[in-house]
Design an enzyme around this catalytic site. Sequence first.
Site, mmCIF file in Angstrom:
data_model
loop_
_atom_site.group_PDB
_atom_site.id
_atom_site.type_symbol
_atom_site.label_atom_id
_atom_site.label_comp_id
_atom_site.label_asym_id
_atom_site.label_seq_id
_atom_site.Cartn_x
_atom_site.Cartn_y
_atom_site.Cartn_z
ATOM 1 N N ARG A 48 -9.064 46.467 37.285
ATOM 2 C CA ARG A 48 -9.113 45.193 38.001
ATOM 3 C C ARG A 48 -9.723 45.344 39.397
ATOM 4 O O ARG A 48 -10.484 44.514 39.850
ATOM 5 C CB ARG A 48 -7.670 44.681 38.121
ATOM 6 C CG ARG A 48 -7.552 43.396 38.905
ATOM 7 C CD ARG A 48 -6.177 42.807 38.784
ATOM 8 N NE ARG A 48 -5.127 43.777 39.062
ATOM 9 C CZ ARG A 48 -3.913 43.438 39.503
ATOM 10 N NH1 ARG A 48 -3.614 42.180 39.688
ATOM 11 N NH2 ARG A 48 -3.002 44.341 39.724
ATOM 12 N N LYS A 145 4.183 56.439 26.202
ATOM 13 C CA LYS A 145 5.593 56.328 26.514
ATOM 14 C C LYS A 145 5.740 56.014 27.997
ATOM 15 O O LYS A 145 4.814 56.340 28.748
ATOM 16 C CB LYS A 145 6.342 57.608 26.136
ATOM 17 C CG LYS A 145 5.985 58.815 27.019
ATOM 18 C CD LYS A 145 6.871 59.968 26.735
ATOM 19 C CE LYS A 145 8.056 60.050 27.649
ATOM 20 N NZ LYS A 145 7.770 60.457 29.039
ATOM 21 N N HIS A 175 3.094 63.367 23.895
ATOM 22 C CA HIS A 175 2.089 64.429 24.056
ATOM 23 C C HIS A 175 2.617 65.806 23.637
ATOM 24 O O HIS A 175 1.845 66.704 23.351
ATOM 25 C CB HIS A 175 1.499 64.441 25.467
ATOM 26 C CG HIS A 175 2.374 65.064 26.510
ATOM 27 N ND1 HIS A 175 3.401 64.397 27.110
ATOM 28 C CD2 HIS A 175 2.379 66.299 27.058
ATOM 29 C CE1 HIS A 175 3.986 65.185 27.984
ATOM 30 N NE2 HIS A 175 3.397 66.363 27.979
ATOM 31 N N LYS A 179 0.782 69.562 21.459
ATOM 32 C CA LYS A 179 0.687 70.908 22.031
ATOM 33 C C LYS A 179 0.474 71.930 20.922
ATOM 34 O O LYS A 179 1.171 71.898 19.901
ATOM 35 C CB LYS A 179 1.952 71.245 22.834
ATOM 36 C CG LYS A 179 2.051 70.439 24.127
ATOM 37 C CD LYS A 179 3.253 70.882 24.943
ATOM 38 C CE LYS A 179 3.454 69.967 26.136
ATOM 39 N NZ LYS A 179 2.965 70.489 27.399
ATOM 40 N N GLU A 213 11.503 72.107 34.134
ATOM 41 C CA GLU A 213 10.362 71.895 35.031
ATOM 42 C C GLU A 213 10.730 72.333 36.439
ATOM 43 O O GLU A 213 11.866 72.150 36.874
ATOM 44 C CB GLU A 213 9.995 70.412 35.072
ATOM 45 C CG GLU A 213 9.554 69.850 33.750
ATOM 46 C CD GLU A 213 9.080 68.417 33.920
ATOM 47 O OE1 GLU A 213 7.900 68.228 34.213
ATOM 48 O OE2 GLU A 213 9.908 67.506 33.773
ATOM 49 N N ASP A 232 13.293 59.796 29.766
ATOM 50 C CA ASP A 232 11.968 60.363 30.048
ATOM 51 C C ASP A 232 11.653 61.550 29.136
ATOM 52 O O ASP A 232 10.501 61.748 28.761
ATOM 53 C CB ASP A 232 11.937 60.802 31.527
ATOM 54 C CG ASP A 232 10.543 61.209 31.986
ATOM 55 O OD1 ASP A 232 9.575 60.504 31.633
ATOM 56 O OD2 ASP A 232 10.414 62.220 32.707
ATOM 57 N N HIS A 237 10.423 63.690 23.740
ATOM 58 C CA HIS A 237 9.961 65.076 23.556
ATOM 59 C C HIS A 237 11.022 65.976 22.911
ATOM 60 O O HIS A 237 10.750 66.691 21.950
ATOM 61 C CB HIS A 237 9.549 65.703 24.893
ATOM 62 C CG HIS A 237 8.538 64.898 25.663
ATOM 63 N ND1 HIS A 237 7.527 64.204 25.059
ATOM 64 C CD2 HIS A 237 8.387 64.684 26.996
ATOM 65 C CE1 HIS A 237 6.790 63.599 25.986
ATOM 66 N NE2 HIS A 237 7.302 63.869 27.165
HETATM 67 C C1 BG6 Z 1 6.242 63.438 30.633
HETATM 68 C C2 BG6 Z 1 7.352 63.030 31.566
HETATM 69 O O1 BG6 Z 1 6.356 62.750 29.412
HETATM 70 O O2 BG6 Z 1 6.312 64.837 30.390
HETATM 71 C C3 BG6 Z 1 7.261 63.801 32.860
HETATM 72 O O3 BG6 Z 1 7.253 61.641 31.831
HETATM 73 C C4 BG6 Z 1 7.221 65.296 32.585
HETATM 74 O O4 BG6 Z 1 8.367 63.501 33.701
HETATM 75 C C5 BG6 Z 1 6.152 65.628 31.554
HETATM 76 O O5 BG6 Z 1 6.947 65.948 33.812
HETATM 77 C C6 BG6 Z 1 6.238 67.088 31.146
HETATM 78 O O6 BG6 Z 1 5.137 67.397 30.337
HETATM 79 P P1 BG6 Z 1 4.536 68.877 30.319
HETATM 80 O O7 BG6 Z 1 3.453 68.799 29.298
HETATM 81 O O8 BG6 Z 1 4.037 69.154 31.701
HETATM 82 O O9 BG6 Z 1 5.660 69.789 29.936
#
Ligand code: BG6
Length: 487
Positions: A48, A145, A175, A179, A213, A232, A237
């Site tokens: 936009r 997501k 995602h 992987k 993380e 999240d 995941h």
């Molecule tokens: C995302 C989350 O789906 O996955 C994030 O919203 C997270 O909070 C991320 O940091 C982690 O993905 P990866 O591939 O870095 O382990």
Amino acid sequence: MQTDSSFTFVLFGGTGDLSMRKILPALFEAHRAGGMLADSGKIVAVARHVADRATYIDWVNEHVKPHVSKNGVDETAWASFLDRIEFVKIDLGNPEDFTLLRDALSGRPGIRVFYLATGPSLFVPICHALASVGLNENSRIVLEKPLGYDLKSSNAINDAVGEIFAEEQIYRIDHYLGKEPVQNLLALRFGNVLFEPLWRREWVESIQITIAEELGVEARGDFYDNTGALRDMVQNHLLQLLSIVAMEPPHSMDSDSVRDEKLRVLRALKPIDPRDIGKVAVRGQYHAGGIRGSAVPAYATEPGVKPDSTTETFVALKVEIENWRWAGVPFFLRTGKRLADRVAEIVVNFRAVPHSALGASALRGGANRLVIRLQPNETIRLYCLAKQPGEGMNLASVHLDLAFDRFFREGQMEAYQRLLLDVINGRLALFVRRDEQEAAWRWVEPILNEWATSNKPPKPYAAGTWGPAAASAMLAQHGTCWLEEEN
Ligand code: BG6
């Protein structure tokens, strides 16, 4: 992977963080590799606040290029990649603008992909606007997501999108499923005869799945504070990883065979009784601490986060699967921000031998353990007992190591690259089907509700540690502990 299927990849949220860090770099990688994207395939970015194509290309040069390659950019490939990019200025609040998009797309060959890299509140309005100009035909739609906030809101989105696109046109991204190591888990389990006979309650004592993380909430404080780790990371995941670890061998690798088996696992998750939540779920929130020698602030002081926030940045769960293969085997799941290390791994702890002729050390649990590390370095490590050299029969722990980069030096693909190619080529296996998503929401919902209504705050943990002590205590009750080892 050669392809001649032409496509137009329409990217909503073309100047967003996801487009910048993941989607455009992944499309560039596929372009650079050659042969993966049809030469005639185009990317149409939609935004936009950008005046025209020239301004958008300036933005791509400035913001996307730094993300495309750690080892320097192939300038020739970059220039030809930019030639694929077109731009349409659309204000999503103004549905009439979609006629511009329809005109820009008319007469093009091949499949149309609409990638919604926008907030979920825009999914339904965008779908309606696409349908109003007939763009839902011969198209695929990709939804990022979080798809909703709970079962009800996710159903509302799925119902509305489902009126416009058929299920086989809808690609819900998780995602983690793209992987390489997650794919490899399928290969390990179903391509070998070695593991499958042991992959069951008779031989497995417990399983751990960790996604830890070091990062905090970065620039997403506002989003994260309304989301939390359960929505999240766990609802998607972690439960997807769990379903791949625990599923029955599928009849084939086609999309519905794999997704049917994952769904069976999700439906077999033992429902959590709200009265037991204190015993099977731990939630935490990080306080100030240090990561790799640098001080990091408390979650509650991050930009966008409410100072009195009770949002969880850490979750640990004990999960059970009610079927013949897994009855009674605890699956421990754990994820958190600002933990001591960035690591994602699956640990399968096998039972001790039933009788030891070799002394008590052979009877200890954990002697046989399979550790599948997904990131940062993809490895599989199989722990066994061996005799220590010398006199007597003393056993010591040793391991067999499989580092994938020693065998495969090239051809690694980022998750987004694989998933985007799958969308363009119409492969649904690595995307979440609606029924899987519903089953996952249904299972997490009692935990969400209980945490929302209880007035117990999350347990504090210092940034740079492995989370609240209660997460370790939960495993100690089962005579085990989290595996936290250096690789
Ligand atoms: C995302 C989350 O789906 O996955 C994030 O919203 C997270 O909070 C991320 O940091 C982690 O993905 P990866 O591939 O870095 O382990």
